[in-house]
Design a protein around this motif. Structure first.
Motif, PDB file in Angstrom:
ATOM      1  N   GLU A  59       0.836  -1.203   0.000  1.00 25.40           N
ATOM      2  CA  GLU A  59       0.000   0.000   0.000  1.00 25.40           C
ATOM      3  C   GLU A  59       0.870   1.252   0.000  1.00 25.40           C
ATOM      4  OE1 GLU A  59      -3.593   2.071   2.553  1.00 25.40           O
ATOM      5  OE2 GLU A  59      -2.231   0.696   3.558  1.00 25.40           O
ATOM      6  N   LYS A  60       1.889   1.265   0.834  1.00 23.12           N
ATOM      7  CA  LYS A  60       2.780   2.427   0.895  1.00 23.12           C
ATOM      8  C   LYS A  60       3.565   2.610  -0.391  1.00 23.12           C
ATOM      9  CE  LYS A  60       3.157   2.449   5.878  1.00 23.12           C
ATOM     10  NZ  LYS A  60       3.958   2.102   7.035  1.00 23.12           N
ATOM     11  N   GLN A  61       3.794   1.519  -1.111  1.00 24.87           N
ATOM     12  CA  GLN A  61       4.510   1.588  -2.390  1.00 24.87           C
ATOM     13  C   GLN A  61       3.572   2.005  -3.522  1.00 24.87           C
ATOM     14  OE1 GLN A  61       7.911   1.081  -2.747  1.00 24.87           O
ATOM     15  NE2 GLN A  61       7.789   1.076  -0.537  1.00 24.87           N
ATOM     16  N   GLY A  62       2.281   2.105  -3.224  1.00 21.94           N
ATOM     17  CA  GLY A  62       1.309   2.461  -4.243  1.00 21.94           C
ATOM     18  C   GLY A  62       0.869   1.283  -5.096  1.00 21.94           C
ATOM     19  N   GLU A  63       1.234   0.091  -4.708  1.00 21.69           N
ATOM     20  CA  GLU A  63       0.863  -1.120  -5.443  1.00 21.69           C
ATOM     21  C   GLU A  63      -0.414  -1.687  -4.820  1.00 21.69           C
ATOM     22  OE1 GLU A  63       4.173  -3.703  -6.677  1.00 21.69           O
ATOM     23  OE2 GLU A  63       5.448  -2.319  -5.534  1.00 21.69           O
ATOM     24  N   LEU A  64      -1.516  -1.000  -5.080  1.00 19.80           N
ATOM     25  CA  LEU A  64      -2.763  -1.285  -4.387  1.00 19.80           C
ATOM     26  C   LEU A  64      -3.373  -2.628  -4.774  1.00 19.80           C
ATOM     27  CD1 LEU A  64      -4.290   2.285  -4.393  1.00 19.80           C
ATOM     28  CD2 LEU A  64      -2.965   1.157  -2.597  1.00 19.80           C
ATOM     29  N   ASP A  65      -3.215  -3.053  -6.010  1.00 17.66           N
ATOM     30  CA  ASP A  65      -3.745  -4.362  -6.401  1.00 17.66           C
ATOM     31  C   ASP A  65      -3.010  -5.484  -5.665  1.00 17.66           C
ATOM     32  OD1 ASP A  65      -5.699  -3.331  -8.084  1.00 17.66           O
ATOM     33  OD2 ASP A  65      -4.363  -3.338  -9.829  1.00 17.66           O
ATOM     34  N   LYS A  66      -1.687  -5.372  -5.573  1.00 15.56           N
ATOM     35  CA  LYS A  66      -0.909  -6.363  -4.817  1.00 15.56           C
ATOM     36  C   LYS A  66      -1.279  -6.324  -3.342  1.00 15.56           C
ATOM     37  CE  LYS A  66       3.309  -6.763  -7.570  1.00 15.56           C
ATOM     38  NZ  LYS A  66       4.773  -6.560  -7.559  1.00 15.56           N
ATOM     39  N   ALA A  67      -1.504  -5.117  -2.832  1.00 16.39           N
ATOM     40  CA  ALA A  67      -1.880  -4.973  -1.417  1.00 16.39           C
ATOM     41  C   ALA A  67      -3.213  -5.667  -1.154  1.00 16.39           C
ATOM     42  CB  ALA A  67      -1.961  -3.499  -1.039  1.00 16.39           C
ATOM     43  N   ARG A  68      -4.182  -5.439  -2.035  1.00 20.30           N
ATOM     44  CA  ARG A  68      -5.502  -6.059  -1.848  1.00 20.30           C
ATOM     45  C   ARG A  68      -5.405  -7.579  -1.963  1.00 20.30           C
ATOM     46  NH1 ARG A  68     -10.655  -3.728  -4.866  1.00 20.30           N
ATOM     47  NH2 ARG A  68      -9.170  -3.706  -6.566  1.00 20.30           N
ATOM     48  N   GLU A  69      -4.640  -8.055  -2.925  1.00 19.50           N
ATOM     49  CA  GLU A  69      -4.450  -9.502  -3.088  1.00 19.50           C
ATOM     50  C   GLU A  69      -3.815 -10.112  -1.831  1.00 19.50           C
ATOM     51  OE1 GLU A  69      -1.460 -12.261  -5.683  1.00 19.50           O
ATOM     52  OE2 GLU A  69      -2.442 -10.630  -6.750  1.00 19.50           O
ATOM     53  N   THR A  70      -2.830  -9.440  -1.291  1.00 18.97           N
ATOM     54  CA  THR A  70      -2.125  -9.935  -0.108  1.00 18.97           C
ATOM     55  C   THR A  70      -3.031  -9.940   1.112  1.00 18.97           C
ATOM     56  OG1 THR A  70      -0.045  -9.133  -1.021  1.00 18.97           O
ATOM     57  CG2 THR A  70      -0.071  -9.610   1.326  1.00 18.97           C
ATOM     58  N   ILE A  71      -3.805  -8.887   1.294  1.00 24.67           N
ATOM     59  CA  ILE A  71      -4.678  -8.819   2.469  1.00 24.67           C
ATOM     60  C   ILE A  71      -5.811  -9.835   2.349  1.00 24.67           C
ATOM     61  CG2 ILE A  71      -6.405  -7.056   1.881  1.00 24.67           C
ATOM     62  CD1 ILE A  71      -4.353  -7.218   5.086  1.00 24.67           C
ATOM     63  N   ASN A  72      -6.258 -10.097   1.134  1.00 20.42           N
ATOM     64  CA  ASN A  72      -7.285 -11.119   0.955  1.00 20.42           C
ATOM     65  C   ASN A  72      -6.768 -12.511   1.311  1.00 20.42           C
ATOM     66  OD1 ASN A  72      -9.488  -9.500   0.289  1.00 20.42           O
ATOM     67  ND2 ASN A  72      -8.905  -9.425  -1.871  1.00 20.42           N
ATOM     68  N   LYS A  73      -5.482 -12.760   1.077  1.00 18.25           N
ATOM     69  CA  LYS A  73      -4.871 -14.023   1.502  1.00 18.25           C
ATOM     70  C   LYS A  73      -4.897 -14.129   3.026  1.00 18.25           C
ATOM     71  CE  LYS A  73      -1.705 -14.543  -2.394  1.00 18.25           C
ATOM     72  NZ  LYS A  73      -0.291 -14.509  -2.813  1.00 18.25           N
ATOM     73  N   ALA A  74      -4.591 -13.021   3.698  1.00 14.05           N
ATOM     74  CA  ALA A  74      -4.626 -13.018   5.166  1.00 14.05           C
ATOM     75  C   ALA A  74      -6.041 -13.309   5.668  1.00 14.05           C
ATOM     76  CB  ALA A  74      -4.132 -11.676   5.711  1.00 14.05           C
ATOM     77  N   LEU A  75      -7.027 -12.675   5.063  1.00 14.72           N
ATOM     78  CA  LEU A  75      -8.412 -12.892   5.479  1.00 14.72           C
ATOM     79  C   LEU A  75      -8.852 -14.334   5.229  1.00 14.72           C
ATOM     80  CD1 LEU A  75      -9.923  -9.505   4.310  1.00 14.72           C
ATOM     81  CD2 LEU A  75      -9.867 -10.360   6.671  1.00 14.72           C
ATOM     82  N   LEU A  76      -8.400 -14.925   4.146  1.00 14.22           N
ATOM     83  CA  LEU A  76      -8.733 -16.315   3.849  1.00 14.22           C
ATOM     84  C   LEU A  76      -8.141 -17.251   4.902  1.00 14.22           C
ATOM     85  CD1 LEU A  76      -9.999 -18.392   1.928  1.00 14.22           C
ATOM     86  CD2 LEU A  76      -7.835 -18.395   0.681  1.00 14.22           C
ATOM     87  N   ILE A  77      -6.889 -17.041   5.240  1.00 13.56           N
ATOM     88  CA  ILE A  77      -6.244 -17.874   6.261  1.00 13.56           C
ATOM     89  C   ILE A  77      -6.946 -17.716   7.605  1.00 13.56           C
ATOM     90  CG2 ILE A  77      -4.122 -18.106   7.635  1.00 13.56           C
ATOM     91  CD1 ILE A  77      -2.649 -17.481   4.935  1.00 13.56           C
ATOM     92  N   GLU A  78      -7.284 -16.479   7.952  1.00 15.78           N
ATOM     93  CA  GLU A  78      -7.981 -16.235   9.212  1.00 15.78           C
ATOM     94  C   GLU A  78      -9.338 -16.922   9.216  1.00 15.78           C
ATOM     95  OE1 GLU A  78      -7.879 -11.999   9.106  1.00 15.78           O
ATOM     96  OE2 GLU A  78      -5.733 -11.958   9.515  1.00 15.78           O
ATOM     97  N   SER A  79     -10.032 -16.861   8.102  1.00 14.18           N
ATOM     98  CA  SER A  79     -11.342 -17.496   8.002  1.00 14.18           C
ATOM     99  C   SER A  79     -11.230 -19.016   8.121  1.00 14.18           C
ATOM    100  CB  SER A  79     -11.992 -17.119   6.673  1.00 14.18           C
ATOM    101  OG  SER A  79     -13.230 -17.741   6.537  1.00 14.18           O
ATOM    102  N   GLU A  80     -10.210 -19.594   7.489  1.00 11.41           N
ATOM    103  CA  GLU A  80     -10.011 -21.043   7.546  1.00 11.41           C
ATOM    104  C   GLU A  80      -9.736 -21.528   8.963  1.00 11.41           C
ATOM    105  OE1 GLU A  80      -6.763 -21.736   4.860  1.00 11.41           O
ATOM    106  OE2 GLU A  80      -8.042 -21.629   3.077  1.00 11.41           O
ATOM    107  N   HIS A  81      -9.058 -20.708   9.770  1.00 11.84           N
ATOM    108  CA  HIS A  81      -8.653 -21.148  11.108  1.00 11.84           C
ATOM    109  C   HIS A  81      -9.552 -20.655  12.231  1.00 11.84           C
ATOM    110  CE1 HIS A  81      -5.081 -22.404   8.997  1.00 11.84           C
ATOM    111  NE2 HIS A  81      -4.834 -23.171  10.031  1.00 11.84           N
ATOM    112  N   ARG A  82     -10.298 -19.615  11.993  1.00 12.03           N
ATOM    113  CA  ARG A  82     -11.137 -19.071  13.057  1.00 12.03           C
ATOM    114  C   ARG A  82     -12.620 -19.028  12.708  1.00 12.03           C
ATOM    115  NH1 ARG A  82      -8.504 -16.835  17.278  1.00 12.03           N
ATOM    116  NH2 ARG A  82      -6.326 -16.309  16.986  1.00 12.03           N
TER     117      ARG A  82
END
Length: 111
Positions: A59-82
């Protein structure tokens, strides 16, 4: 897992020093170290934390698509475990995602 935490911390240091290339390399290394470590809740939490940090980096680098993709991976992992249970990491991930969506002018999604 401890080595991944160390790599994540080194990435943060390099990011603060303005050394983006080194920071990204350490984030990638941390993720690679965690790629086989998602079976326990604590491992999943650590991986989500690294992904949150990496998304903020993008996000700070301005690479917002990569940022969104990365955060969605985090949310998926959190959803799978919690499931739908609350966690500090999920709250952080949602805040980061909202910030990204706001920068992409997706105000309703951010809200």
């Amino acid at each position: 897992l401890e080595l991944a935490v160390t790599a994540n911390n080194l990435a943060a240091i390099y990011q603060r020093l303005g050394e983006s290339k080194q920071a990204e390399g350490y984030f990638q290394w941390a993720l690679n170290l965690c790629s086989h470590c998602k079976s326990s809740l604590s491992e999943a939490d650590q991986l989500a934390d690294i992904l949150n940090n990496f998304a903020l980096f993008y996000e700070k680098q301005g690479e917002l698509d990569k940022a969104r993709e990365t955060i969605n991976k985090a949310l998926l992992i959190e959803s799978e475990h919690r499931g739908r249970a609350f966690s500090v990491d999920r709250a952080r991930s949602l805040l980061v995602l909202a910030s990204i969506e706001r920068k992409l002018l997706e105000y309703q999604r951010a809200e």
